[in-house]
Design an enzyme around this catalytic site. Structure first.
Site, PDB file in Angstrom:
ATOM      1  N   LYS A 294     -19.141  18.085   4.570  1.00  0.00           N
ATOM      2  CA  LYS A 294     -18.213  18.417   5.604  1.00  0.00           C
ATOM      3  C   LYS A 294     -18.280  17.065   6.469  1.00  0.00           C
ATOM      4  O   LYS A 294     -16.851  16.644   6.736  1.00  0.00           O
ATOM      5  CB  LYS A 294     -18.966  19.377   6.689  1.00  0.00           C
ATOM      6  CG  LYS A 294     -17.911  19.827   7.742  1.00  0.00           C
ATOM      7  CD  LYS A 294     -16.109  20.380   6.962  1.00  0.00           C
ATOM      8  CE  LYS A 294     -15.335  20.455   8.110  1.00  0.00           C
ATOM      9  NZ  LYS A 294     -13.976  21.014   7.582  1.00  0.00           N
TER      10      LYS A 294
ATOM     11  N   SER B 223       0.798  -1.132   0.122  1.00  0.00           N
ATOM     12  CA  SER B 223      -0.009  -0.116   0.166  1.00  0.00           C
ATOM     13  C   SER B 223       0.784   1.107  -0.143  1.00  0.00           C
ATOM     14  O   SER B 223       1.566   1.409  -1.087  1.00  0.00           O
ATOM     15  CB  SER B 223      -1.222  -0.129   1.299  1.00  0.00           C
ATOM     16  OG  SER B 223      -1.904   0.966   1.062  1.00  0.00           O
TER      17      SER B 223
END
EC number: 3.4.21.-
Length: 349
Positions: A230, A178
């Site tokens: 948000k 990763s």
């Protein structure tokens, strides 16, 4: 009995006063250190000299007592002559022009938030300051990945070497998955041990949600935001399908950025084939083009010692006392998470 009681009370007062003074002193020192910038220390270790000394010590250990005596005498004479020659050159103000090309060895053992990048950036800056033509860099990398922004910055630090056309080799003995592979792919050459874990070009995010539990306990949670997205998913609030969809969209966008970056660093790679989130062992990764060679970091460094000077550079961060405790706790947590991840990702032997 009364005397013993009075003595115990007196002792308790003394201990209380001492602890109070120590606490005040600790607070003062902590505040002073907080206001003072904590500069670390750059440590340079000559691996070529270490290897040479180890080789000589082993050779001496295999000699008989008479041979050892003669060998030590010869070594003493040799070192004396070398020191004398160096002193004479320094006295005349001569600068060595026949210095060997250097191999700069860096180490990166990444945690979940990749905070080790704070040392890596200093090490790379030091290498760039001292780098000469024919030099090269070897990074010994070990990381299962972690936070996107942390490993993105770490990869960008390695990009500084690539931008200067400085040959970079990344060696992977255990794992570069990763975010770890995001760093590795910046290199001109990736060398992996046969059973090192490589790849995992994907993005994952998960979190629990306690909203139903809190409702069952008659606990209300209020979440107010300015901006439609948000907050997409939350730990305590009630998640919506719209929020989940947006969260998945953000994951896919991050994955695409990851894929684009790897493809840009290694153009010959079939990115759609390897960017499935899967990981492979080193010997499988070679076939897929994720790595270039099967070997260990030890063998890579030994092979580079012929005709070169191999130097290990480490930037050691100075830590406050409280940071040492919190840092140790964080490292323990990272090791535990890494152990769980490794057990879940590969069979045990």
């Amino acid at each position: 009995m009364e005397l013993l009681s009075e003595y115990g009370l007196f002792l308790a007062k003394i201990v209380t006063v001492v602890l109070a003074i120590a606490a005040i002193a600790a607070i003062i020192v902590n505040v002073a250190q907080r206001n003072k910038r904590q500069r670390g220390e750059l440590r340079v270790n000559n691996l070529s000299e270490q290897y040479k000394e180890m080789k000589e010590e082993l050779a001496a250990a295999l000699m008989d007592s008479h041979q050892q005596k003669q060998w030590h005498k010869a070594q003493k004479k040799k070192h004396k002559q070398e020191a004398k020659a160096a002193k004479a050159k320094a006295k005349l103000g001569e600068v060595a022009t026949d210095s060997k090309p250097r191999v700069w060895v860096l180490d990166f053992k990444g945690s979940m938030d990749a905070h080790e990048v704070n040392s890596l950036r200093e090490e790379i800056t030091a290498v760039l300051a001292a780098f000469k033509p024919q030099d090269q860099v070897v990074l010994r990398l070990e990381s299962p990945g972690g936070m996107v922004h942390g490993y993105g910055l770490a990869a960008s630090q390695l990009q500084r070497l690539r931008d200067k056309n400085i040959p970079l080799t990344v060696t992977v003995d255990k794992v570069a998955a990763s975010g770890g592979y995001m760093m590795a792919c910046v290199a001109d050459k990736i060398v992996s041990a046969p059973f090192a874990i490589v790849g995992s070009i994907g993005v994952v995010a998960q979190m629990p949600n306690f909203n139903r539990f809190l409702k069952s306990k008659d606990i209300d949670i209020e979440l107010h935001t300015a901006g439609q997205y948000k907050r997409t998913l939350t730990l305590l609030g009630e998640n919506t399908e719209e929020g989940r969809e947006k969260f998945r969209e953000e994951l896919n966008e991050t994955h695409q950025l990851f894929k684009d970056f790897v493809k840009r660093m290694r153009p010959s790679l079939d990115i759609e084939q390897v960017a499935t989130g899967e990981h492979w062992y080193g010997q499988q990764a070679v076939e897929k083009g994720l790595v270039d060679e099967i070997n260990t970091s030890d063998e890579v460094i030994l092979s580079l010692m012929e005709g070169r000077e191999v130097v290990n550079v480490r930037y050691m961060q100075r830590k406050r006392l409280i940071d040492r405790f919190t840092g140790s706790a964080a490292e323990s947590a990272d090791r535990l998470l890494l152990r769980w991840w490794q057990r879940g990702q590969k069979p045990l032997m």
